[in-house]
Scaffold this active site. Structure first.
Site, PDB file in Angstrom:
ATOM      1  N   ASP A  47       0.855  -1.175   0.000  1.00 47.80           N
ATOM      2  CA  ASP A  47       0.000   0.000   0.000  1.00 47.80           C
ATOM      3  C   ASP A  47       0.892   1.226   0.000  1.00 47.80           C
ATOM      4  O   ASP A  47       2.047   1.171   0.429  1.00 47.80           O
ATOM      5  CB  ASP A  47      -0.916  -0.021   1.235  1.00 47.80           C
ATOM      6  CG  ASP A  47      -2.082   0.935   1.113  1.00 47.80           C
ATOM      7  OD1 ASP A  47      -2.198   1.611   0.075  1.00 47.80           O
ATOM      8  OD2 ASP A  47      -2.874   1.005   2.062  1.00 47.80           O
TER       9      ASP A  47
ATOM     10  N   ASP B 146      -8.529  -7.218   0.081  1.00 48.67           N
ATOM     11  CA  ASP B 146      -7.696  -7.335   1.280  1.00 48.67           C
ATOM     12  C   ASP B 146      -8.458  -6.750   2.450  1.00 48.67           C
ATOM     13  O   ASP B 146      -9.328  -5.894   2.267  1.00 48.67           O
ATOM     14  CB  ASP B 146      -6.370  -6.585   1.123  1.00 48.67           C
ATOM     15  CG  ASP B 146      -6.537  -5.094   1.417  1.00 48.67           C
ATOM     16  OD1 ASP B 146      -6.186  -4.660   2.539  1.00 48.67           O
ATOM     17  OD2 ASP B 146      -7.040  -4.371   0.540  1.00 48.67           O
TER      18      ASP B 146
ATOM     19  N   CYS C  87     -14.539 -27.512   7.883  1.00 49.92           N
ATOM     20  CA  CYS C  87     -13.230 -26.929   7.583  1.00 49.92           C
ATOM     21  C   CYS C  87     -12.124 -27.959   7.800  1.00 49.92           C
ATOM     22  O   CYS C  87     -12.143 -28.703   8.789  1.00 49.92           O
ATOM     23  CB  CYS C  87     -12.993 -25.705   8.476  1.00 49.92           C
ATOM     24  SG  CYS C  87     -11.392 -24.896   8.211  1.00 49.92           S
TER      25      CYS C  87
ATOM     26  N   CYS D 205      -8.810 -27.019   7.891  1.00 58.00           N
ATOM     27  CA  CYS D 205      -7.581 -26.279   8.206  1.00 58.00           C
ATOM     28  C   CYS D 205      -6.804 -27.003   9.296  1.00 58.00           C
ATOM     29  O   CYS D 205      -7.350 -27.867  10.000  1.00 58.00           O
ATOM     30  CB  CYS D 205      -7.915 -24.839   8.625  1.00 58.00           C
ATOM     31  SG  CYS D 205      -8.480 -24.650  10.334  1.00 58.00           S
TER      32      CYS D 205
ATOM     33  N   CYS E  87      -8.698 -26.822  12.762  1.00 55.26           N
ATOM     34  CA  CYS E  87      -9.916 -27.618  12.887  1.00 55.26           C
ATOM     35  C   CYS E  87      -9.614 -29.116  12.907  1.00 55.26           C
ATOM     36  O   CYS E  87     -10.378 -29.907  13.476  1.00 55.26           O
ATOM     37  CB  CYS E  87     -10.895 -27.282  11.764  1.00 55.26           C
ATOM     38  SG  CYS E  87     -11.676 -25.654  11.951  1.00 55.26           S
TER      39      CYS E  87
ATOM     40  N   HIS F 299      -6.979 -20.127  11.435  1.00 52.52           N
ATOM     41  CA  HIS F 299      -8.271 -20.604  10.933  1.00 52.52           C
ATOM     42  C   HIS F 299      -8.944 -19.565  10.044  1.00 52.52           C
ATOM     43  O   HIS F 299      -9.412 -19.884   8.938  1.00 52.52           O
ATOM     44  CB  HIS F 299      -9.209 -20.976  12.082  1.00 52.52           C
ATOM     45  CG  HIS F 299     -10.623 -21.167  11.623  1.00 52.52           C
ATOM     46  ND1 HIS F 299     -11.071 -22.326  11.038  1.00 52.52           N
ATOM     47  CD2 HIS F 299     -11.679 -20.290  11.611  1.00 52.52           C
ATOM     48  CE1 HIS F 299     -12.344 -22.180  10.686  1.00 52.52           C
ATOM     49  NE2 HIS F 299     -12.739 -20.964  11.030  1.00 52.52           N
TER      50      HIS F 299
END
Length: 376
Positions: free
Chosen positions: A89, A271, A309, A311, A314, A340
């Site tokens: 940015d 974003d 999920c 991930c 999880c 997560h």
């Protein structure tokens, strides 16, 4: 180079090839403001969480550790051990967020550092030089992000100045890339559309901005106070004037539903700090809505955050354990929750891409918009 692979309505499935790797779009960029994700995640972690692009902040890295130091270390990617693309940015958002600490002139913005109060000047040329030192894949043009709503007269004047700044950014980055000393001589520039919540100002500025032939274009100055329907309306007005063969980036947005709505209106890049910030306070995204782990109902819950999920969190940990870590103030709790949420966001855009590939985005949109932002 950006390749538009498929469309469904205004929604776009694309591929953006850069010197630092290929980005499949739509994409959510993970926000590493000072070259780190808040919540103790490393670049190695992000690769495991399906992150494609890291986003870092010019203003903050200029203050510390200093962009010249980062250049000495080989640029941001080498500095933080990240193999993929990086977007920086421009510092323009700090023109908005640090309003009490800055003064705007035609040349640029005078800041007082939020760290130690020292005076800092940043204009288009300074922003480009800092971003060149950082060596990011994509540099954002320096702009002013105005508060919504603001008087139309002020927004019009600010928008015209942002366009003049964009011209200076294009000239300076071209010079830096050809100088022979750039960390990344292939650094690209994305221009930023401004105009507040005034559709006519937005459209006129986009018409001017595309004349600069940037490698991509962003819609800035939204999600800063206006209702979501107003944001969607502005996107719909601006989108027809954005080049079809360049990536489109909606800055600082947002919730899972914001992303779905943005994709449905032709946006490619997103974003937001929201997933990591919310996660550090126990607010976690699931495919059934948002849960708050601080609630007592989870104290003896031996299930994962989200049964749908896969991930790393999880697969291994219960809601009860994660709640205990957060309430005990353990850093591990924040780390696991941030992992997560970022995995969820990156998986969301992955599933959006799959839905577009298979021609079923409308169905995916209808199934998820009523659910994903609901607080359970």
């Amino acid at each position: 180079m950006f390749t538009l692979i498929k469309t469904q309505g205004a929604a776009r499935r694309g591929r953006f090839q850069t010197v630092h790797g290929t980005v499949e779009t739509p994409v959510f960029m993970n926000v590493a403001t000072v070259a780190a994700i808040k919540g103790a995640l490393s670049s190695f972690d992000l690769a495991q969480l399906k992150c494609q692009v890291e986003l870092c902040n010019t203003y903050h890295l200029h203050l510390r550790p200093g962009d010249e130091l980062v250049a000495e270390m080989g640029g941001l990617r080498a500095f933080m051990g990240w193999q993929g693309p990086v977007l920086t940015d421009s510092g323009g958002f700090q023109v908005f967020s640090l309003a009490a600490l800055r003064q705007i002139t035609e040349q640029g913005v005078q800041f007082s550092s939020h760290i130690d109060g020292r005076r800092i000047f940043m204009g288009p040329e300074e922003s480009m030089r800092i971003q060149s030192n950082l060596g990011s894949t994509i540099a954002m043009a320096f702009d002013e992000c105005v508060k919504n709503p603001s008087p139309k007269e002020y927004v019009a004047a600010s928008c015209a100045r942002t366009q003049r700044w964009a011209v200076r950014c294009r000239e300076e980055l071209t010079r830096l890339n050809r100088s022979g000393g750039a960390v990344n001589p292939s650094q690209m520039l994305f221009g930023i559309n401004q105009g507040g919540t005034y559709a006519d100002l937005r459209v006129e500025h986009m018409k001017q901005l595309v004349q600069l032939d940037c490698e991509g274009f962003a819609i800035g100055g939204l999600a800063v106070g206006e209702p979501a329907p107003v944001m969607y309306d502005i996107i719909e007005h601006v989108e027809p004037y954005m080049p079809k063969d360049k990536p489109r980036y909606l800055m600082g947005v947002g919730t899972p539903v914001n992303i779905l709505e943005g994709v449905a209106r032709g946006v490619d890049f997103f974003d937001c700090v929201m997933p990591s910030r919310n996660a550090r306070h126990g607010h976690l995204n699931t495919w059934n809505g948002v849960i708050n782990l601080n609630n007592a109902r989870y104290a003896r819950d031996d299930g994962p955050i989200d049964a749908q999920c896969d991930c790393p969190v999880c697969r291994r940990y219960s809601r009860a354990y994660l709640r205990h870590l957060l309430r005990a103030g353990e850093m591990l709790g924040m780390r696991l929750c941030v992992m997560h949420n970022l995995y969820f966001y990156n998986t969301l855009t992955e599933r959006i891409r799959a839905a577009l590939d298979e021609g079923r985005f409308d169905e995916f949109y209808r199934q998820n918009v009523p659910v994903l932002d609901v607080r359970i």
